[in-house]
Enzyme design. Structure first.
Site, PDB file in Angstrom:
ATOM      1  N   ASN A  21       0.803  -1.227   0.000  1.00 53.45           N
ATOM      2  CA  ASN A  21       0.000   0.000   0.000  1.00 53.45           C
ATOM      3  C   ASN A  21       0.835   1.277   0.000  1.00 53.45           C
ATOM      4  O   ASN A  21       0.345   2.335  -0.370  1.00 53.45           O
ATOM      5  CB  ASN A  21      -0.967   0.016   1.200  1.00 53.45           C
ATOM      6  CG  ASN A  21      -0.269  -0.256   2.513  1.00 53.45           C
ATOM      7  OD1 ASN A  21       0.429  -1.250   2.679  1.00 53.45           O
ATOM      8  ND2 ASN A  21      -0.461   0.629   3.468  1.00 53.45           N
ATOM      9  N   CYS A  46      -3.560   4.525   7.082  1.00 53.88           N
ATOM     10  CA  CYS A  46      -3.811   3.738   8.294  1.00 53.88           C
ATOM     11  C   CYS A  46      -2.644   3.723   9.260  1.00 53.88           C
ATOM     12  O   CYS A  46      -2.686   3.046  10.271  1.00 53.88           O
ATOM     13  CB  CYS A  46      -4.166   2.304   7.910  1.00 53.88           C
ATOM     14  SG  CYS A  46      -5.683   2.208   6.947  1.00 53.88           S
TER      15      CYS A  46
END
Length: 379
Positions: A156, A326
């Site tokens: 990611n 995140c």
């Protein structure tokens, strides 16, 4: 004249496709019955949910009953790891060892840290400077107590794509379960559960122009796992709670309309972006150039703060990130793992494209980033 917004943070979330929104709308106010209700209205909804399950399962060459709908990638990752861990514990199994990597999503790493407090053993595989694991290290790390290997597909932060086929082959030979977090790679890279020897896969919707708050976990039929959420026995007794029908419809529609042409378009724009951005002196591409998610560009600018770059770009209505949405405000664990120094980590930014990104957007971004870097370096 009002500046156009240029959104280049699509690894964090994407715009919901209008076709997806159109497919979802009736399930808020017209077709609103509970999919578990036995009456006609409920059974009509059940049929649509099951059709959505078929659409998603077909994409990865799985059976519909192997797809369990969740609230997203984080829940799917937790379900995969904790469901297997507690199954082994419940059955007094001696298997308490998980193998993962140092560059996983926070939902995997934080779960593993929590496992360590429960007495589990975790091996965190190293990665090279491009973000690839060492297959020999993986093979050597598997013991009689290993019950799971969990390795992210497309990272990611840096976009590096692991070779799941080779990893899957090792896991199959060693008779160890294999899970991958495919939230970033799903629909961008073909995934075949049989070819890749996958036992569990985490998927989500909002990275592929679907709605937030919905995802799925593929669980191979033969895998023994216990649910995290108990209640009414929804989702084949695997995940209790009334299904997010509109979300599931939207998720399936996003999968259905995902097009290889969009991947080719993003790859073309990505190549241009990388080529031009690396013309800026003392700029480094993080991750692999060849085996990389089609929409990801992560670069470090020497002696400049990434957060400062991001704030200057924001003034121009250009939105990027300095890491995963995140992660906490700590330095990127992914960039640390690939061997970047602290000043290189601090000077890194992530640009992530979508099918809606245009060449004009990239041109304007490049024009602005060159000006900003020059200005900051003069200081």
């Amino acid at each position: 004249m009002k500046k156009k917004k240029i959104y280049l943070d699509n690894s964090a979330s994407t715009k919901v496709d209008e076709k997806v929104l159109k497919a979802m709308i009736p399930y808020f106010s017209e077709k609103y019955a509970n999919a578990s209700s036995k009456h006609e209205a409920g059974q009509q909804i059940r049929e649509v949910v099951e059709n959505s399950r078929k659409i998603i399962s077909k994409t990865i060459n799985a059976k519909p009953n192997e797809i369990i709908f969740t609230s997203g990638g984080t829940e799917s990752n937790n379900f995969a790891l904790k469901g297997l861990f507690f199954y082994n514990k419940q059955n007094n199994s001696e298997k308490n060892h998980i193998i993962t990597t140092k560059i996983e999503h926070a939902s995997i790493l934080e779960t593993c840290k929590w496992f360590e407090k429960q007495g589990a053993k975790i091996t965190y595989l190293d990665v090279d400077e491009q973000g690839f694991i060492d297959l020999k290290q993986l093979e050597k790390s598997i013991t009689k107590k290993t019950f799971l290997v969990s390795i992210i597909h497309g990272n990611n932060e840096i976009g590096t794509i692991q070779d799941l086929e080779k990893i899957g082959k090792i896991c199959k030979e060693k008779k160890v379960l294999f899970h991958t977090d495919a939230c970033q790679s799903f629909t961008k890279i073909p995934i075949d559960v049989k070819k890749l020897s996958l036992d569990l896969i985490s998927l989500n919707s909002h990275k592929i122009h679907g709605p937030k708050g919905v995802g799925a976990l593929y669980i191979k039929e033969s895998v023994k796992i216990i649910p995290l959420i108990h209640g009414g026995g929804h989702e084949f007794q695997m995940r209790s709670g009334t299904e997010n029908v509109s979300g599931i419809i939207g998720f399936a529609e996003a999968v259905k309309i995902a097009d290889k042409k969009d991947v080719i378009k993003m790859k073309k724009l990505q190549n241009k972006l990388i080529e031009e951005i690396l013309r800026i002196p003392n700029t480094k591409l993080n991750g692999s150039k060849e085996k990389r998610l089609c929409n990801n560009v992560n670069v470090s600018f020497k002696d400049i703060d990434g957060e400062t770059i991001a704030s200057y770009l924001e003034k121009e209505k250009i939105y990027i990130s300095t890491g995963s949405a995140c992660q906490s405000h700590e330095s990127s664990h992914v960039l640390k793992a690939i061997g970047l120094k602290e000043n290189e980590i601090n000077g890194s930014i992530r640009i992530s494209l979508s099918k809606y990104t245009t060449e004009k957007d990239i041109d304007y971004f490049l024009e602005q980033i060159k000006k900003i870097v020059e200005k900051l370096r003069k200081r």
